[in-house]
Design a protein around this motif. Structure first.
Motif, PDB file in Angstrom:
ATOM      1  N   MET A   1       0.744  -1.088   0.030  1.00 12.92           N
ATOM      2  CA  MET A   1       0.007   0.001  -0.110  1.00 12.92           C
ATOM      3  C   MET A   1       0.863   1.286  -0.120  1.00 12.92           C
ATOM      4  O   MET A   1       1.724   1.481   0.507  1.00 12.92           O
ATOM      5  CB  MET A   1      -0.618  -0.049   1.354  1.00 12.92           C
ATOM      6  N   LYS A   2       0.386   2.289  -0.695  1.00 14.78           N
ATOM      7  CA  LYS A   2       1.288   3.541  -0.775  1.00 14.78           C
ATOM      8  C   LYS A   2       0.983   4.155   0.548  1.00 14.78           C
ATOM      9  O   LYS A   2       0.094   4.292   1.189  1.00 14.78           O
ATOM     10  CB  LYS A   2       0.833   4.355  -2.014  1.00 14.78           C
ATOM     11  N   ASN A   3       2.099   4.923   0.618  1.00 11.29           N
ATOM     12  CA  ASN A   3       2.132   5.834   2.071  1.00 11.29           C
ATOM     13  C   ASN A   3       1.208   7.175   1.756  1.00 11.29           C
ATOM     14  O   ASN A   3       1.746   7.558   0.598  1.00 11.29           O
ATOM     15  CB  ASN A   3       3.414   6.394   2.657  1.00 11.29           C
ATOM     16  N   LYS A   4       0.429   7.360   2.445  1.00 11.04           N
ATOM     17  CA  LYS A   4      -0.480   8.577   2.424  1.00 11.04           C
ATOM     18  C   LYS A   4       0.240   9.699   2.950  1.00 11.04           C
ATOM     19  O   LYS A   4       0.527   9.868   4.111  1.00 11.04           O
ATOM     20  CB  LYS A   4      -2.001   8.406   2.772  1.00 11.04           C
ATOM     21  N   ILE A   5       0.259  10.920   2.046  1.00  8.57           N
ATOM     22  CA  ILE A   5       0.781  12.213   2.548  1.00  8.57           C
ATOM     23  C   ILE A   5      -0.280  13.327   2.449  1.00  8.57           C
ATOM     24  O   ILE A   5      -0.935  13.443   1.357  1.00  8.57           O
ATOM     25  CB  ILE A   5       2.056  12.446   2.109  1.00  8.57           C
ATOM     26  N   ILE A  23       4.276  12.045  -5.855  1.00  6.13           N
ATOM     27  CA  ILE A  23       3.501  11.023  -6.625  1.00  6.13           C
ATOM     28  C   ILE A  23       4.710  10.314  -7.609  1.00  6.13           C
ATOM     29  O   ILE A  23       4.343   8.991  -7.620  1.00  6.13           O
ATOM     30  CB  ILE A  23       2.494  11.711  -7.766  1.00  6.13           C
ATOM     31  N   GLU A  24       5.534  11.016  -7.941  1.00  8.31           N
ATOM     32  CA  GLU A  24       6.729  10.242  -8.799  1.00  8.31           C
ATOM     33  C   GLU A  24       7.541   9.411  -7.906  1.00  8.31           C
ATOM     34  O   GLU A  24       8.262   8.661  -8.235  1.00  8.31           O
ATOM     35  CB  GLU A  24       7.727  11.066  -9.622  1.00  8.31           C
ATOM     36  N   ASN A  25       7.354   9.560  -6.531  1.00  8.33           N
ATOM     37  CA  ASN A  25       8.137   8.565  -5.548  1.00  8.33           C
ATOM     38  C   ASN A  25       7.092   7.846  -4.949  1.00  8.33           C
ATOM     39  O   ASN A  25       7.254   7.183  -4.042  1.00  8.33           O
ATOM     40  CB  ASN A  25       9.095   9.523  -4.674  1.00  8.33           C
ATOM     41  N   ASN A  26       5.978   7.546  -5.629  1.00  9.40           N
ATOM     42  CA  ASN A  26       5.046   6.345  -5.353  1.00  9.40           C
ATOM     43  C   ASN A  26       4.208   6.688  -4.032  1.00  9.40           C
ATOM     44  O   ASN A  26       3.831   5.720  -3.357  1.00  9.40           O
ATOM     45  CB  ASN A  26       5.586   5.095  -5.228  1.00  9.40           C
ATOM     46  N   PHE A  27       4.130   8.088  -3.724  1.00  6.97           N
ATOM     47  CA  PHE A  27       3.233   8.331  -2.517  1.00  6.97           C
ATOM     48  C   PHE A  27       1.782   8.587  -2.905  1.00  6.97           C
ATOM     49  O   PHE A  27       1.396   9.179  -4.114  1.00  6.97           O
ATOM     50  CB  PHE A  27       3.799   9.439  -1.659  1.00  6.97           C
ATOM     51  N   VAL A  70     -11.652  16.421   8.248  1.00  7.94           N
ATOM     52  CA  VAL A  70     -10.863  16.067   7.242  1.00  7.94           C
ATOM     53  C   VAL A  70      -9.951  14.937   7.727  1.00  7.94           C
ATOM     54  O   VAL A  70      -9.764  14.006   7.210  1.00  7.94           O
ATOM     55  CB  VAL A  70     -10.315  17.211   6.614  1.00  7.94           C
ATOM     56  N   PHE A  71      -9.282  15.400   8.911  1.00  6.52           N
ATOM     57  CA  PHE A  71      -8.111  14.786   9.320  1.00  6.52           C
ATOM     58  C   PHE A  71      -8.836  13.274   9.877  1.00  6.52           C
ATOM     59  O   PHE A  71      -8.055  12.166   9.692  1.00  6.52           O
ATOM     60  CB  PHE A  71      -7.246  15.453  10.195  1.00  6.52           C
ATOM     61  N   SER A  72      -9.933  13.260  10.352  1.00  7.78           N
ATOM     62  CA  SER A  72     -10.593  12.080  11.071  1.00  7.78           C
ATOM     63  C   SER A  72     -10.956  11.171   9.702  1.00  7.78           C
ATOM     64  O   SER A  72     -10.824   9.980  10.159  1.00  7.78           O
ATOM     65  CB  SER A  72     -11.734  12.458  11.818  1.00  7.78           C
ATOM     66  N   ASN A  73     -11.099  11.641   8.588  1.00  3.36           N
ATOM     67  CA  ASN A  73     -11.162  10.999   7.441  1.00  3.36           C
ATOM     68  C   ASN A  73      -9.950  10.312   6.873  1.00  3.36           C
ATOM     69  O   ASN A  73     -10.044   9.316   5.718  1.00  3.36           O
ATOM     70  CB  ASN A  73     -12.031  11.561   6.387  1.00  3.36           C
ATOM     71  N   HIS A  74      -9.015  10.727   7.370  1.00  4.28           N
ATOM     72  CA  HIS A  74      -7.533  10.361   6.650  1.00  4.28           C
ATOM     73  C   HIS A  74      -6.845   9.983   7.642  1.00  4.28           C
ATOM     74  O   HIS A  74      -5.479  10.273   7.661  1.00  4.28           O
ATOM     75  CB  HIS A  74      -6.943  11.471   5.743  1.00  4.28           C
ATOM     76  N   LYS A  75      -7.221   9.216   8.625  1.00  2.00           N
ATOM     77  CA  LYS A  75      -6.314   8.764  10.064  1.00  2.00           C
ATOM     78  C   LYS A  75      -5.230   7.916   9.511  1.00  2.00           C
ATOM     79  O   LYS A  75      -4.173   7.859  10.423  1.00  2.00           O
ATOM     80  CB  LYS A  75      -7.284   7.836  10.864  1.00  2.00           C
ATOM     81  N   ASP A  76      -4.999   7.089   8.340  1.00  2.00           N
ATOM     82  CA  ASP A  76      -4.111   6.481   7.907  1.00  2.00           C
ATOM     83  C   ASP A  76      -2.948   7.340   7.137  1.00  2.00           C
ATOM     84  O   ASP A  76      -2.051   6.715   6.534  1.00  2.00           O
ATOM     85  CB  ASP A  76      -4.520   5.362   6.582  1.00  2.00           C
ATOM     86  N   THR A  77      -2.950   8.616   7.336  1.00  8.06           N
ATOM     87  CA  THR A  77      -1.988   9.673   6.892  1.00  8.06           C
ATOM     88  C   THR A  77      -0.671   9.545   7.518  1.00  8.06           C
ATOM     89  O   THR A  77      -0.511   9.111   8.894  1.00  8.06           O
ATOM     90  CB  THR A  77      -2.310  11.060   7.009  1.00  8.06           C
ATOM     91  N   LYS A  78       0.676   9.185   6.831  1.00  7.76           N
ATOM     92  CA  LYS A  78       1.876   9.122   7.591  1.00  7.76           C
ATOM     93  C   LYS A  78       2.586  10.183   7.943  1.00  7.76           C
ATOM     94  O   LYS A  78       3.190  10.359   9.016  1.00  7.76           O
ATOM     95  CB  LYS A  78       2.636   8.282   6.681  1.00  7.76           C
TER      96      LYS A  78
END
Length: 343
Positions: A1-5, A23-27, A70-78
């Motif tokens: 899975m890609k790391n989310k930023i 994006i070009e580094n697969n994030f 917004v942040f609660s919807n993206h808790k998997d952000t690294k």
């Protein structure tokens, strides 16, 4: 899975170039932006370059409730890269309260939402202005920070102090503050670059807009500084070089390679060029003459700022690669493509 930023201000000048590098580094990238000094068209330009259209959320980060949602919807952000801020030195002197409100509220709400959702990596878009008028040059990270001349610069200094206090209270939180010198240039595709709203506050878009006929003349603010030709000296860095440093910083945080919880790096070339140096270089590489006029100094400017980038080289493995002429040509390429498209 890609790391989310999450990238706040990701449709802006430095933000959009950084999104491309991520994006070009697969994030996987999620952009938060209120489009106050950018345009949604940037998203399709990013897609054209990378083949990927990043997730976009139009949000004013001064709104605490919406930011937390917004942040609660993206808790998997690294990690979060925080660009969102007003950035014009002169304007900040005229409208200090607007700058403190925008730049600090958006930062505090972002950090609060991160902590609440256990997102513990943070890259901060800082500035060489935190050094004030430096006592020694080149500027290293060991130089004392001083009260900057402009409210804009002071928001960056205060923001770094907020980060320092947060980290002391939260051992899980890690941050890297990247102190930029003077970003110029544009992506080699000519599809994205600096596009300020209204009259530019930064030198390079003012030069290119004057050269392309959008502005009648370029104003040079002061020629009585204690420099070789009387105009301020700055360390100009290509925006793509800058963007690459953010990717390295994100990887450093994700891999937990930091040596301390808050790390600070200067990002520049180590070379100082005066305003007239840049003007004459532009005239040389484009074989054109610029209409410019020397006017009174602008509030908030210091005579000389240029970096020592040894620490970024040692710890991040990063160095700037573009010459001044390459930076100027990429800016000119962007301006010409932009204006031909909109005619």
């Amino acid at each position: 899975m890609k790391n989310k930023i999450i990238v706040t201000g990701g449709c802006g000048y430095i933000g959009s170039h950084t999104v491309i590098e991520l994006i070009e580094n697969n994030f996987e990238v999620v952009i938060l932006d209120d489009l106050s000094n950018s345009t949604e068209e940037t998203l399709s330009r990013i897609e054209k370059i990378t083949g990927v259209k990043p997730t976009f959320i139009n949000i004013d980060l001064k709104n605490e409730t919406k930011t937390k949602e917004v942040f609660s919807n993206h808790k998997d952000t690294k990690a979060v890269i925080h660009f969102a801020a007003h950035k014009a030195v002169g304007e900040s002197v005229q409208k200090p309260l607007m700058y403190y409100k925008n730049n600090l509220y958006s930062l505090l709400n972002t950090l609060s939402a991160q902590v609440e959702n256990n997102i513990n990596g943070f890259i901060f878009s800082s500035s060489a202005t935190v050094y004030g008028t430096p006592e020694t040059l080149p500027i290293t990270e060991e130089n004392e920070t001083q009260r900057p001349f402009s409210p804009y610069g002071n928001t960056k200094k205060v923001a770094e102090e907020i980060l320092d206090d947060l980290i002391k209270s939260n051992p899980n939180f890690a941050a890297i503050s990247l102190r930029y010198f003077n970003p110029i240039g544009a992506h080699e595709s000519g599809l994205i670059g600096e596009l300020p709203s209204g009259i530019p506050n930064n030198l390079m878009p003012y030069i290119t807009q004057t050269a392309v006929g959008l502005r009648e003349k370029l104003m040079v603010y002061g020629n009585d500084y204690p420099t070789k030709d009387g105009t301020p000296i700055r360390d100009y860095i290509h925006v793509v070089d800058l963007a690459k440093a953010h990717v390295l910083a994100v990887k450093r945080i994700i891999k937990k390679e930091q040596e301390k919880a808050l790390e600070i790096f200067n990002l520049g070339t180590g070379n100082g060029f005066s305003v007239l140096d840049v003007i004459h270089s532009f005239e040389d590489v484009t074989n054109s003459k610029l209409n410019y006029e020397i006017v009174e100094r602008r509030a908030g400017d210091v005579p000389k700022l240029y970096a020592s980038t040894d620490l970024a080289k040692q710890k991040l493995g990063w160095t700037a690669s573009k010459t001044l002429n390459e930076m100027i040509l990429s800016s000119w390429n962007w301006e010409q493509k932009l204006r031909n498209k909109t005619k």
